[in-house]
Design a protein around this motif. Sequence first.
Motif, PDB file in Angstrom:
ATOM      1  N   THR A 113      90.596 -45.330  85.413  1.00  0.00           N
ATOM      2  CA  THR A 113      89.750 -44.866  86.509  1.00  0.00           C
ATOM      3  C   THR A 113      90.390 -45.285  87.822  1.00  0.00           C
ATOM      4  O   THR A 113      90.749 -46.450  87.993  1.00  0.00           O
ATOM      5  CB  THR A 113      88.329 -45.457  86.401  1.00  0.00           C
ATOM      6  N   GLN A 114      90.509 -44.342  88.727  1.00  0.00           N
ATOM      7  CA  GLN A 114      91.190 -44.547  89.997  1.00  0.00           C
ATOM      8  C   GLN A 114      90.188 -44.558  91.137  1.00  0.00           C
ATOM      9  O   GLN A 114      89.260 -43.750  91.178  1.00  0.00           O
ATOM     10  CB  GLN A 114      92.194 -43.409  90.218  1.00  0.00           C
ATOM     11  N   HIS A 115      90.377 -45.471  92.091  1.00  0.00           N
ATOM     12  CA  HIS A 115      89.566 -45.433  93.305  1.00  0.00           C
ATOM     13  C   HIS A 115      89.847 -44.124  94.031  1.00  0.00           C
ATOM     14  O   HIS A 115      90.987 -43.652  94.057  1.00  0.00           O
ATOM     15  CB  HIS A 115      89.903 -46.630  94.200  1.00  0.00           C
ATOM     16  N   PRO A 116      88.831 -43.511  94.649  1.00  0.00           N
ATOM     17  CA  PRO A 116      89.039 -42.212  95.297  1.00  0.00           C
ATOM     18  C   PRO A 116      90.076 -42.205  96.408  1.00  0.00           C
ATOM     19  O   PRO A 116      90.731 -41.189  96.633  1.00  0.00           O
ATOM     20  CB  PRO A 116      87.654 -41.867  95.848  1.00  0.00           C
ATOM     21  N   THR A 117      90.234 -43.330  97.116  1.00  0.00           N
ATOM     22  CA  THR A 117      91.144 -43.327  98.262  1.00  0.00           C
ATOM     23  C   THR A 117      92.184 -44.439  98.226  1.00  0.00           C
ATOM     24  O   THR A 117      93.194 -44.346  98.930  1.00  0.00           O
ATOM     25  CB  THR A 117      90.354 -43.456  99.582  1.00  0.00           C
ATOM     26  N   GLU A 118      91.965 -45.482  97.437  1.00  0.00           N
ATOM     27  CA  GLU A 118      92.850 -46.652  97.465  1.00  0.00           C
ATOM     28  C   GLU A 118      93.677 -46.750  96.185  1.00  0.00           C
ATOM     29  O   GLU A 118      93.319 -46.202  95.146  1.00  0.00           O
ATOM     30  CB  GLU A 118      92.041 -47.921  97.681  1.00  0.00           C
ATOM     31  N   ASP A 119      94.788 -47.483  96.276  1.00  0.00           N
ATOM     32  CA  ASP A 119      95.729 -47.617  95.168  1.00  0.00           C
ATOM     33  C   ASP A 119      95.266 -48.710  94.210  1.00  0.00           C
ATOM     34  O   ASP A 119      95.920 -49.739  94.029  1.00  0.00           O
ATOM     35  CB  ASP A 119      97.122 -47.939  95.733  1.00  0.00           C
ATOM     36  N   VAL A 120      94.110 -48.466  93.604  1.00  0.00           N
ATOM     37  CA  VAL A 120      93.493 -49.428  92.686  1.00  0.00           C
ATOM     38  C   VAL A 120      93.047 -48.672  91.445  1.00  0.00           C
ATOM     39  O   VAL A 120      92.508 -47.558  91.542  1.00  0.00           O
ATOM     40  CB  VAL A 120      92.278 -50.130  93.332  1.00  0.00           C
ATOM     41  N   ALA A 121      93.269 -49.257  90.271  1.00  0.00           N
ATOM     42  CA  ALA A 121      92.855 -48.638  89.017  1.00  0.00           C
ATOM     43  C   ALA A 121      92.312 -49.698  88.076  1.00  0.00           C
ATOM     44  O   ALA A 121      92.725 -50.859  88.118  1.00  0.00           O
ATOM     45  CB  ALA A 121      94.019 -47.897  88.358  1.00  0.00           C
ATOM     46  N   VAL A 122      91.387 -49.281  87.211  1.00  0.00           N
ATOM     47  CA  VAL A 122      90.889 -50.136  86.148  1.00  0.00           C
ATOM     48  C   VAL A 122      90.949 -49.352  84.840  1.00  0.00           C
ATOM     49  O   VAL A 122      90.789 -48.131  84.817  1.00  0.00           O
ATOM     50  CB  VAL A 122      89.445 -50.641  86.406  1.00  0.00           C
ATOM     51  N   LEU A 123      91.188 -50.061  83.755  1.00  0.00           N
ATOM     52  CA  LEU A 123      91.278 -49.460  82.432  1.00  0.00           C
ATOM     53  C   LEU A 123      90.546 -50.362  81.455  1.00  0.00           C
ATOM     54  O   LEU A 123      90.861 -51.549  81.346  1.00  0.00           O
ATOM     55  CB  LEU A 123      92.745 -49.316  82.017  1.00  0.00           C
ATOM     56  N   GLU A 124      89.562 -49.809  80.758  1.00  0.00           N
ATOM     57  CA  GLU A 124      88.852 -50.589  79.745  1.00  0.00           C
ATOM     58  C   GLU A 124      89.753 -50.738  78.523  1.00  0.00           C
ATOM     59  O   GLU A 124      90.307 -49.749  78.026  1.00  0.00           O
ATOM     60  CB  GLU A 124      87.547 -49.906  79.360  1.00  0.00           C
ATOM     61  N   ILE A 125      89.917 -51.975  78.062  1.00  0.00           N
ATOM     62  CA  ILE A 125      90.814 -52.235  76.948  1.00  0.00           C
ATOM     63  C   ILE A 125      90.172 -53.209  75.970  1.00  0.00           C
ATOM     64  O   ILE A 125      89.148 -53.828  76.255  1.00  0.00           O
ATOM     65  CB  ILE A 125      92.171 -52.811  77.419  1.00  0.00           C
ATOM     66  N   THR A 126      90.803 -53.326  74.821  1.00  0.00           N
ATOM     67  CA  THR A 126      90.519 -54.427  73.903  1.00  0.00           C
ATOM     68  C   THR A 126      91.750 -55.322  73.905  1.00  0.00           C
ATOM     69  O   THR A 126      92.864 -54.855  74.152  1.00  0.00           O
ATOM     70  CB  THR A 126      90.229 -53.930  72.479  1.00  0.00           C
ATOM     71  N   ALA A 127      91.548 -56.597  73.652  1.00  0.00           N
ATOM     72  CA  ALA A 127      92.646 -57.556  73.734  1.00  0.00           C
ATOM     73  C   ALA A 127      92.468 -58.620  72.668  1.00  0.00           C
ATOM     74  O   ALA A 127      91.364 -58.820  72.141  1.00  0.00           O
ATOM     75  CB  ALA A 127      92.676 -58.202  75.122  1.00  0.00           C
ATOM     76  N   PRO A 128      93.540 -59.335  72.346  1.00  0.00           N
ATOM     77  CA  PRO A 128      93.401 -60.491  71.451  1.00  0.00           C
ATOM     78  C   PRO A 128      92.378 -61.474  72.021  1.00  0.00           C
ATOM     79  O   PRO A 128      92.169 -61.558  73.236  1.00  0.00           O
ATOM     80  CB  PRO A 128      94.806 -61.091  71.444  1.00  0.00           C
ATOM     81  N   GLU A 129      91.764 -62.219  71.134  1.00  0.00           N
ATOM     82  CA  GLU A 129      90.688 -63.130  71.536  1.00  0.00           C
ATOM     83  C   GLU A 129      91.124 -64.081  72.639  1.00  0.00           C
ATOM     84  O   GLU A 129      90.358 -64.374  73.569  1.00  0.00           O
ATOM     85  CB  GLU A 129      90.205 -63.925  70.321  1.00  0.00           C
ATOM     86  N   GLU A 130      92.368 -64.558  72.589  1.00  0.00           N
ATOM     87  CA  GLU A 130      92.843 -65.496  73.597  1.00  0.00           C
ATOM     88  C   GLU A 130      92.775 -64.888  74.997  1.00  0.00           C
ATOM     89  O   GLU A 130      92.460 -65.571  75.975  1.00  0.00           O
ATOM     90  CB  GLU A 130      94.296 -65.905  73.302  1.00  0.00           C
ATOM     91  N   PHE A 131      93.078 -63.606  75.110  1.00  0.00           N
ATOM     92  CA  PHE A 131      93.087 -62.959  76.417  1.00  0.00           C
ATOM     93  C   PHE A 131      91.692 -62.527  76.845  1.00  0.00           C
ATOM     94  O   PHE A 131      91.387 -62.511  78.038  1.00  0.00           O
ATOM     95  CB  PHE A 131      94.062 -61.780  76.416  1.00  0.00           C
ATOM     96  N   THR A 132      90.860 -62.203  75.891  1.00  0.00           N
ATOM     97  CA  THR A 132      89.466 -61.909  76.233  1.00  0.00           C
ATOM     98  C   THR A 132      88.814 -63.139  76.841  1.00  0.00           C
ATOM     99  O   THR A 132      88.085 -63.057  77.840  1.00  0.00           O
ATOM    100  CB  THR A 132      88.696 -61.456  74.981  1.00  0.00           C
ATOM    101  N   ARG A 133      89.100 -64.320  76.271  1.00  0.00           N
ATOM    102  CA  ARG A 133      88.556 -65.562  76.822  1.00  0.00           C
ATOM    103  C   ARG A 133      89.156 -65.886  78.177  1.00  0.00           C
ATOM    104  O   ARG A 133      88.504 -66.483  79.032  1.00  0.00           O
ATOM    105  CB  ARG A 133      88.810 -66.728  75.857  1.00  0.00           C
ATOM    106  N   ALA A 134      90.415 -65.525  78.393  1.00  0.00           N
ATOM    107  CA  ALA A 134      91.105 -65.872  79.636  1.00  0.00           C
ATOM    108  C   ALA A 134      90.715 -64.971  80.806  1.00  0.00           C
ATOM    109  O   ALA A 134      91.010 -65.307  81.959  1.00  0.00           O
ATOM    110  CB  ALA A 134      92.618 -65.791  79.424  1.00  0.00           C
TER     111      ALA A 134
END
Length: 276
Positions: A113-134
């Motif tokens: 998902t991209q911000h309409p005007t700014e150079d920012v994006a987010v992506l929903e992901i799954t990750a190993p437990e260590e990174f989910t906690r971090a």
Amino acid sequence: MAVMAIDALPPEPPVAQMPAAEWDMTLGLINATVQLDQNIGEGRRKVGTGFLVQAPRPDGTPRLLLVTAEHVFRVMPNPVARIGWRFAESDGNWRYAPADLPIRQEDGTPLWTQHPTEDVAVLEITAPEEFTRAAIPVGWIANANTFDQWRMGPGDELFALGYPHGLSANRAGFPILRSGRISSWPLTPVQHFKTFLLDFNVSQGNSGGPVFWVPAAKRVPGAPVPTNPFIAGVLIKEVQGNGEGIELGVVGHGQYIHETINLLDSQRAAGAGPQS
């Protein structure tokens, strides 16, 4: 690429208040920051930086998001990139274990998902437990009022994490920590001054990394000390003059991370994909 209007998005959330002593933000962000890369052939690859954020869905269920600069994904032409996971081993060693990260559907439709005007994006992901906690709580990201609240201004120091030229701090794949001083003014209102400059040496591969304040950072004399660390924004690009870098980074305000997450929520509520 069409995007949804942002006017109807919820108001910006407050920055979570948490005593700085309860968590070392620098180490926390190091653990939450990852390298993003894609092999584009002939021994070349595109490289960027991202960081993990815990941003619960509107119904309160947990959700892990990868935050980066939108162009990091855009310049990667293939549907699958790599994300650089790291794992601690029993003898104290660390193992670098990059894994596939889908960023587009097979027809080329972005999954982020991209911000309409700014150079920012987010992506929903799954990750190993260590990174989910971090992952960093979303409440630690600055909002539209944070800089004014703490009188942030030119000369104040911020830290940045990234992978300049695809390099890491060690073979375990940890990001490289750098620091610099805010070098532009005015900084707010963020709707008029959407980015600010940071005085440090930026390279390809730094894009998408977190820029943040912690108590170790220097402040101009007489300025108030924030009650908790915060992520000031996302490193977007290097400033260039006559085709050469001049050791200045452009940072997008943290408020635009909040707005991009809100946009993701609005799209999902409307039954739309991340982009249309």
